[in-house]
Design a protein around this motif. Structure first.
Motif, mmCIF file in Angstrom:
data_model
loop_
_atom_site.group_PDB
_atom_site.id
_atom_site.type_symbol
_atom_site.label_atom_id
_atom_site.label_comp_id
_atom_site.label_asym_id
_atom_site.label_seq_id
_atom_site.Cartn_x
_atom_site.Cartn_y
_atom_site.Cartn_z
ATOM 1 N N HIS A 80 36.318 -58.433 -7.435
ATOM 2 C CA HIS A 80 35.820 -58.629 -8.800
ATOM 3 C C HIS A 80 36.187 -57.482 -9.742
ATOM 4 C CE1 HIS A 80 32.862 -56.227 -6.668
ATOM 5 N NE2 HIS A 80 32.449 -55.775 -7.835
ATOM 6 N N SER A 82 38.739 -54.936 -11.702
ATOM 7 C CA SER A 82 40.132 -54.908 -12.153
ATOM 8 C C SER A 82 40.499 -53.496 -12.595
ATOM 9 C CB SER A 82 40.362 -55.898 -13.302
ATOM 10 O OG SER A 82 39.626 -55.512 -14.429
ATOM 11 N N GLU A 84 42.470 -50.991 -14.939
ATOM 12 C CA GLU A 84 43.004 -50.922 -16.299
ATOM 13 C C GLU A 84 43.608 -49.537 -16.507
ATOM 14 O OE1 GLU A 84 43.043 -53.535 -18.297
ATOM 15 O OE2 GLU A 84 41.895 -54.747 -16.881
ATOM 16 N N LYS A 93 49.152 -51.905 -11.216
ATOM 17 C CA LYS A 93 49.487 -53.205 -10.634
ATOM 18 C C LYS A 93 49.266 -53.162 -9.127
ATOM 19 C CE LYS A 93 52.909 -56.824 -10.697
ATOM 20 N NZ LYS A 93 54.210 -57.286 -11.131
ATOM 21 N N TRP A 94 48.821 -54.290 -8.576
ATOM 22 C CA TRP A 94 48.606 -54.435 -7.137
ATOM 23 C C TRP A 94 49.871 -55.004 -6.517
ATOM 24 C CZ3 TRP A 94 44.092 -52.555 -5.280
ATOM 25 C CH2 TRP A 94 43.055 -52.371 -6.193
#
Length: 132
Positions: A80, A82, A84, A93-94
């Motif tokens: 859940h 994220s 930034e 970025k994943w």
């Protein structure tokens, strides 16, 4: 040699990488301040660069780069949350672990990720039951 806290942050079997503007991808982290413990620097840098707050960290290992000693920590974050980009970071970025080898990533980042997965493979192999 400089000391750096580096965070290997994993979510859904993907690793978080960050990058400054016109720079290579790298693991979140940064310089350890004078009166700061490595784990405190890791938590601070992760939040400063990605807005993510880790509940806990697990110390993994030290990794010696060209002129920097990385104190590497593992953080698992929930789906859940994220990431930034913040401060000097332009993007977060994943990535799937196999993708990291094909990216324009820093040499220490590639080495740390490779070492981490080599360690995980050894740990998993040791837990498997041995056939009689």
């Amino acid at each position: 040699m400089k000391n750096r806290a580096t965070v290997l942050c994993v979510r859904d079997n993907r690793i978080l990488l960050v990058a400054r503007e016109r720079s290579r991808w790298s693991l979140p982290g940064g310089r350890i301040r004078r009166d700061e413990a490595p784990h405190e620097a890791a938590l601070r840098e992760l939040e400063e660069e990605t807005t993510l707050v880790a509940d806990q960290l697990m110390y993994l290992f030290e990794f010696n780069g060209f002129s920097t000693q990385h104190h590497v920590f593992f953080a698992e974050v929930g789906p859940h949350l994220s990431a930034e980009p913040r401060n000097e970071i332009a993007k977060c970025k994943w990535f799937a672990p196999v993708k990291i080898a094909t990216l324009s990533a820093s040499v220490p980042t590639r080495g740390i990720v490779e070492l981490f997965f080599r360690h995980i493979g050894v740990s998993v192999a040791r837990r498997r039951p041995v056939a009689p």
